[in-house]
Design a protein around this motif. Structure first.
Motif, short mmCIF file in Angstrom:
data_model
loop_
_atom_site.label_atom_id
_atom_site.label_comp_id
_atom_site.label_asym_id
_atom_site.label_seq_id
_atom_site.Cartn_x
_atom_site.Cartn_y
_atom_site.Cartn_z
N TYR A 48 -37.20 78.88 -27.94
CA TYR A 48 -36.13 78.98 -28.93
C TYR A 48 -36.53 80.01 -29.99
N GLU A 68 -35.90 80.12 -33.04
CA GLU A 68 -36.30 79.50 -34.30
C GLU A 68 -37.80 79.21 -34.36
N ASP A 69 -38.46 79.13 -33.20
CA ASP A 69 -39.90 78.85 -33.14
C ASP A 69 -40.73 80.12 -33.17
N GLN A 126 -30.46 74.72 -31.73
CA GLN A 126 -31.34 75.86 -31.63
C GLN A 126 -30.79 76.90 -30.64
N ASN A 127 -31.22 78.13 -30.83
CA ASN A 127 -30.76 79.23 -29.98
C ASN A 127 -31.83 79.59 -28.95
#
Length: 340
Positions: free
Chosen positions: A210, A212-213, A2-3
């Protein structure tokens, strides 16, 4: 992997935010991201491959800020996010009072009632046709980082804007006058106008740990079958496709992925998202922790921070009137550029 959102944070001094629109857009600056060359925007054609297809978002920013005096005193603003029917809409409400379901506001020429309260907006009912209110007393919305002055309103729509219902401008197109577009046509380039209605989610910073969330905003788009077939044909022939702004990129990718030329998209272009159609992108410098920085990361790679730092050191203006275009390093199928 994750980023982390913090990777998309950077220091943006207030002095680097452009508060003034360019009366002559061609005099703005263009950063060629591949080699960090800064040129006048009027030279953009030198960096577009011959016989390219340029894709613009034509959605028009509507005068969605309805401001009036309450009968009890004090100003109140209804910011129309989406019209649901002739008299009902999703709105933001700017006032100091407590806003509850059933509350009514009375004005000299119209009344408003709150129908429902949601976490991010209110559903309200106007006593008058909303489109008429927007046309007759509405004000153009400016980004939250731009000082609200009426003299700036006329500069916040693209010259080629037509139809659509945006509450924020597809700002990359602000650099292109109709005269510039005609010159590009005469030079052998083709132009396509798509529509993606930009909403306020474009300004919403990522707050999750993150990216992505992060729940990305949803926006309506439509592309004519004729124009989309032209895009697909350019791709098939391996000819250059240049998206003017992230909204154009998002619209054509959504159409390609969903196999639908009209609808709503919540496509979040992450660093590892495959981009299927465009070869080049022109985009503004985006705000810290913006979801749009994920697109920059996707195209330019981890060195996007270095690029932004370079632009800040060169006193380029951010968030509205400067852009970049460059050869992609980590993702060689697409190029990238910035205006300022």
């Amino acid at each position: 992997m994750q980023n982390e959102t913090e990777f998309y944070n950077y220091y943006l001094p207030e002095s680097s935010i452009n508060q003034e629109p360019y009366s002559v857009p061609e005099k703005s600056k263009l950063l060629i991201a591949s080699d960090k060359t800064i040129v006048p925007f009027s030279k953009i054609e030198n960096f577009i491959p011959p016989n390219s297809l340029l894709i613009f978002n034509k959605s028009k920013v509507q005068k969605v800020r309805i401001i009036d005096e309450k009968s009890t005193g004090g100003k109140i603003e209804f910011f129309v996010l989406e019209i649901l029917s002739k008299y009902t809409a999703k709105c933001l409400i700017k006032s100091t009072d407590k806003k509850t379901t059933g509350k009514k506001y009375f004005f000299s020429s119209f009344n408003v009632e709150i129908i429902s309260v949601y976490p991010d907006f209110f559903e309200v009912k106007f006593s008058e046709n909303i489109l008429n209110l927007i046309e007759n007393i509405g004000k153009v919305p400016l980004p939250p980082y731009i000082k609200d002055e009426s003299r700036k309103y006329k500069y916040y729509n693209n010259q080629f804007s037509n139809n659509g219902f945006s509450v924020a401008s597809p700002t990359a197109g602000l650099h292109f006058t109709n005269t510039t577009i005609e010159k590009l046509k005469k030079s052998g380039h083709e132009i396509v106008f798509i529509n993606l209605d930009v909403n306020l989610g474009t300004f919403k910073p990522i707050t999750t740990k993150y990216i992505e969330d992060h729940k990305i905003h949803s926006e309506k788009y439509n592309i004519s079958e004729k124009d989309f077939l032209k895009i697909l044909n350019y791709k098939k022939l391996n000819k250059n496709i240049l998206c003017i702004g992230t909204t154009s990129l998002r619209a054509i990718e959504a159409a390609f992925i969903n196999n639908q030329l009209e609808g709503e998209t919540d496509l979040f272009i992450l660093p590892n998202t495959k981009l299927n159609l465009a070869n080049q992108l022109i985009t503004n410098f985006h705000a810290p922790k913006s979801s749009l920085l994920s697109i920059v990361h996707n195209i330019y790679g981890n060195k996007w921070r270095e690029l932004y730092e370079f632009a800040l050191n060169k006193k380029m203006k951010f968030l509205r009137s400067e852009e970049h275009t460059s050869e992609l390093q980590s993702r060689p199928h697409i190029s990238y550029a910035v205006f300022c």
